[in-house]
Design an enzyme around this catalytic site. Structure first.
Site, mmCIF file in Angstrom:
data_model
loop_
_atom_site.group_PDB
_atom_site.id
_atom_site.type_symbol
_atom_site.label_atom_id
_atom_site.label_comp_id
_atom_site.label_asym_id
_atom_site.label_seq_id
_atom_site.Cartn_x
_atom_site.Cartn_y
_atom_site.Cartn_z
ATOM 1 C CE LYS A 150 -1.821 2.726 2.975
ATOM 2 N NZ LYS A 150 -1.706 4.025 2.275
ATOM 3 C CD GLU B 287 13.415 0.073 9.184
ATOM 4 O OE1 GLU B 287 13.860 0.966 9.931
ATOM 5 O OE2 GLU B 287 14.064 -0.925 8.834
ATOM 6 C CG LEU B 288 8.221 2.626 13.855
ATOM 7 C CD1 LEU B 288 7.779 2.214 15.243
ATOM 8 C CD2 LEU B 288 7.049 2.618 12.890
ATOM 9 C CB CYS C 109 12.865 8.110 9.331
ATOM 10 S SG CYS C 109 13.893 7.249 8.159
ATOM 11 C CE LYS D 216 4.873 16.902 12.953
ATOM 12 N NZ LYS D 216 5.385 15.636 12.504
ATOM 13 C CD GLU E 11 10.059 11.738 12.927
ATOM 14 O OE1 GLU E 11 8.926 11.249 13.116
ATOM 15 O OE2 GLU E 11 10.954 11.152 12.316
HETATM 16 P P1 NAD Z 1 2.169 7.681 8.690
HETATM 17 O O1 NAD Z 1 2.455 6.729 9.777
HETATM 18 O O2 NAD Z 1 1.045 8.616 8.828
HETATM 19 O O3 NAD Z 1 1.923 6.916 7.305
HETATM 20 C C1 NAD Z 1 2.756 5.908 6.827
HETATM 21 C C2 NAD Z 1 1.910 4.907 6.072
HETATM 22 O O4 NAD Z 1 1.016 4.297 6.977
HETATM 23 C C3 NAD Z 1 1.050 5.513 4.964
HETATM 24 O O5 NAD Z 1 1.002 4.616 3.873
HETATM 25 C C4 NAD Z 1 -0.309 5.622 5.619
HETATM 26 O O6 NAD Z 1 -1.378 5.590 4.712
HETATM 27 C C5 NAD Z 1 -0.313 4.376 6.486
HETATM 28 N N1 NAD Z 1 -1.246 4.442 7.615
HETATM 29 C C6 NAD Z 1 -1.684 5.542 8.282
HETATM 30 N N2 NAD Z 1 -2.585 5.187 9.233
HETATM 31 C C7 NAD Z 1 -2.714 3.839 9.164
HETATM 32 C C8 NAD Z 1 -3.501 2.884 9.870
HETATM 33 N N3 NAD Z 1 -4.341 3.239 10.844
HETATM 34 N N4 NAD Z 1 -3.365 1.584 9.542
HETATM 35 C C9 NAD Z 1 -2.520 1.199 8.577
HETATM 36 N N5 NAD Z 1 -1.778 2.055 7.851
HETATM 37 C C10 NAD Z 1 -1.851 3.362 8.141
HETATM 38 O O7 NAD Z 1 3.528 8.409 8.479
HETATM 39 P P2 NAD Z 1 3.842 9.573 7.459
HETATM 40 O O8 NAD Z 1 3.499 10.849 8.127
HETATM 41 O O9 NAD Z 1 3.267 9.299 6.130
HETATM 42 O O10 NAD Z 1 5.431 9.401 7.320
HETATM 43 C C11 NAD Z 1 6.301 10.096 8.114
HETATM 44 C C12 NAD Z 1 6.788 9.243 9.251
HETATM 45 O O11 NAD Z 1 7.412 8.058 8.778
HETATM 46 C C13 NAD Z 1 7.808 9.946 10.080
HETATM 47 O O12 NAD Z 1 7.524 9.781 11.438
HETATM 48 C C14 NAD Z 1 9.124 9.253 9.725
HETATM 49 O O13 NAD Z 1 10.093 9.289 10.700
HETATM 50 C C15 NAD Z 1 8.679 7.886 9.401
HETATM 51 N N6 NAD Z 1 9.601 7.250 8.466
HETATM 52 C C16 NAD Z 1 10.454 6.292 8.940
HETATM 53 C C17 NAD Z 1 11.365 5.681 8.093
HETATM 54 C C18 NAD Z 1 12.308 4.625 8.600
HETATM 55 O O14 NAD Z 1 12.902 3.926 7.810
HETATM 56 N N7 NAD Z 1 12.470 4.458 9.892
HETATM 57 C C19 NAD Z 1 11.411 6.032 6.757
HETATM 58 C C20 NAD Z 1 10.538 7.006 6.296
HETATM 59 C C21 NAD Z 1 9.625 7.610 7.166
#
Ligand code: NAD
Length: 500
Positions: A192, A268-269, A302, A352, A399
């Site tokens: 997705k 990966e958060l 991230c 934000k 963050e």
């Molecule tokens: P997000 O968590 O909002 O979204 C990430 C993905 O999760 C999207 O595809 C979104 O549609 C999906 N998602 C959202 N709610 C969901 C739910 N309830 N159930 C299942 N899927 C759901 O994050 P974002 O704002 O899009 O991305 C930024 C974040 O991602 C930042 O916190 C960043 O640090 C992190 N990030 C981490 C890495 C890593 O490798 N550690 C890499 C890139 C981004």
């Protein structure tokens, strides 16, 4: 600000058009079962680029059954590992051939400078797929010297259907970190994409089929998190889940996985990574590296080095030079040559970031540069630098995921170790020193998944990446990533004649 490059009010027409805006299920482009679409927006203007199929529960069900059938009955897990490797390699070649077009889609959808899409992100994506093409025929088990009259071996088998959820900050690279190892290990995939950036992955998946990937092996569903994403995380027939995104969403998907079929989950958060400038540092070099560590990709990394700790001996000089560098940063239309920073991905992120910047000012941090939006259209933000940041301020803990550098002063190593580690995150750290003892002490003491010494953001395909603490679990890239997509089966055979 670097005004020669500043024009953002009159956006350049992207050199690409949108060819694919549907879901890709079982090798076919299809509309969402509901017929619904959602707009994906140009972050330079907020205008609609295209309307994209909005996948939901029923589409995820269709995609998972296609992936299940491709795994249980299709040729993918049954072909030789070498054949799988060749398909992945052919795909990497096609991707490379289409670099310009995919890079343009990536920039249009995400806002990152085109030069970075074309010279960094897509080439790295190609490299990742070649790396995993190389692994496909080198995955094998062990023989185990167990006690007793037994011949014991381990088989390394794919899980089956891998569900994958990716964010918007590096749409193609995140696609490669997920899909590359899953396919190399013989799994089938439902991925997705992020709702902000659905365009590039579906294009790439189409190329994968042109490279010979059998139908149903890779299914791409665009849509929103709480609907399509949640459906994937809670699906009873998904055997393994891999997620990249925020820590809050990571907790949700882990819960959905545990409440459904207890599928294993890699996460990966987020992060709040320290970049530590030691007292022996060459200040000009440290300023440049710490600048790119936090501002790269509009600060939407991230692992952004978003807490710049500077030793008190070089602090004042560092702050003035960091300010000058930020003011020099070339912000503008990401399709324009020489641009270092485009707009943030969407209005939510934009708002934000501005809110957190305002909180920084209010809490008494010293605003040295930026602090506001850039221009009057789209989601551009001025490169922002705060000095005199204290650990308890919101800008020090949250963050930000934007172009905001927070500079902290420190006196000694023990102190900076304790303050660096005081975060709930533990993704990465940068160390700037030529003192071997300092580098060794810091790299061993920091509770993070990656330490970069005198470099930052080095993302070679073979280097594992992942987090300690609330930055996640599991490692992507490198040999370590394979275990995310492999079951280990022990096969114990009784020996008829143990003497031999
Ligand atoms: P997000 O968590 O909002 O979204 C990430 C993905 O999760 C999207 O595809 C979104 O549609 C999906 N998602 C959202 N709610 C969901 C739910 N309830 N159930 C299942 N899927 C759901 O994050 P974002 O704002 O899009 O991305 C930024 C974040 O991602 C930042 O916190 C960043 O640090 C992190 N990030 C981490 C890495 C890593 O490798 N550690 C890499 C890139 C981004």
């Amino acid at each position: 600000y670097n005004s020669t490059l500043a024009a953002v009010e009159d956006p350049i027409t992207p050199p690409v058009s949108v060819k694919y805006n549907q879901l890709l299920i079982n090798g076919q482009f299809v509309d969402a079962a509901s017929g619904k679409t959602f707009p994906t927006l140009d972050p330079r203007t907020g205008e609609v680029i295209a309307h994209v199929a909005e996948g939901d529960v029923e589409d995820v069900n269709r995609a998972v059954s296609a992936a299940r059938k491709a795994f249980d009955e299709g040729p993918w897990p049954r072909m030789t590992a070498y054949e799988r490797s060749r398909i992945i390699w052919r795909f990497a070649d096609l991707l490379e051939k289409h670099t310009d077009e995919i890079a343009a889609l990536e920039t249009w959808d995400n806002g990152k400078p085109y030069e970075q899409s074309a010279k960094i992100e897509i080439p790295m994506t190609v490299r990742i797929f070649r790396y995993y093409a190389g692994w496909a025929d080198k995955i094998h088990g062990l023989t185990v010297p167990a006690d007793g009259p037994y011949h014991v071996q381990t088989l390394h088998e794919p899980f089956g259907v891998a569900g994958q959820i990716i964010p918007w900050n590096f749409p193609m690279l995140m696609f490669s970190w997920k899909v590359g190892p899953a396919l190399a290990c013989g799994n089938t995939v439902v991925i997705k994409t992020a709702e902000q950036t659905p365009l590039s992955a579906v294009y790439a998946a189409k190329l994968f089929h042109e490279a010979g990937l059998p139908d149903g092996v890779l299914n791409v569903v665009s849509g929103f998190g709480p609907t399509a994403g949640a459906a994937l995380a809670s699906h009873m027939d998904v055997d393994k889940l891999a997620f990249t995104g925020s820590t809050d969403t990571g907790k949700i998907v882990l819960e959905l996985a545990s409440k459904s079929n207890l599928k294993p989950v890699t996460l990966e958060l987020g992060g709040k990574s320290p970049f530590i400038v030691c007292e022996d540092a060459d200040v000009d070099q440290a300023v440049e590296l710490s600048h790119s560590a936090v501002f790269f990709n509009q600060g939407q990394c991230c692992c952004a080095g978003s807490r710049t700790f500077v030793h008190e001996r070089v602090y004042d000089e560092f702050v003035e030079k960091a300010k000058a560098r930020a003011i020099q940063r070339a912000v503008g239309d990401p399709f324009k040559e020489g641009i270092e920073q485009g707009p943030q991905v969407d209005s939510d992120q934009f708002e934000k970031i501005l809110r957190i910047i305002r909180s920084g000012v209010k809490s008494g941090a010293n605003l040295k540069a930026g602090g506001d939006r850039f221009g009057t259209t789209g989601y551009y933000i001025q490169p922002t630098v705060f000095s005199d940041v204290q650990d308890d301020m919101l800008i020090a803990k949250e963050e930000i995921f934007g172009p905001v550098q927070s500079i902290f002063k420190f006196k000694d190593l023990d102190e900076v170790i304790q303050r660096s580690n005081s975060s709930r995150y533990g993704l990465a750290a940068g160390i700037f020193t030529h003192n071997l003892d300092t580098a060794n002490t810091l790299s061993r003491a920091l509770k993070v998944g990656t330490v970069w010494i005198n470099c930052y953001d080095v993302f070679d395909a073979a280097i594992p990446f992942g987090g300690y603490k609330m930055s996640g679990n599991g490692r992507e890239k490198g040999i370590y990533s394979l275990s995310n997509y492999l079951q280990v089966k022990a096969v114990v055979t009784s020996l008829k004649n143990p003497a031999w």
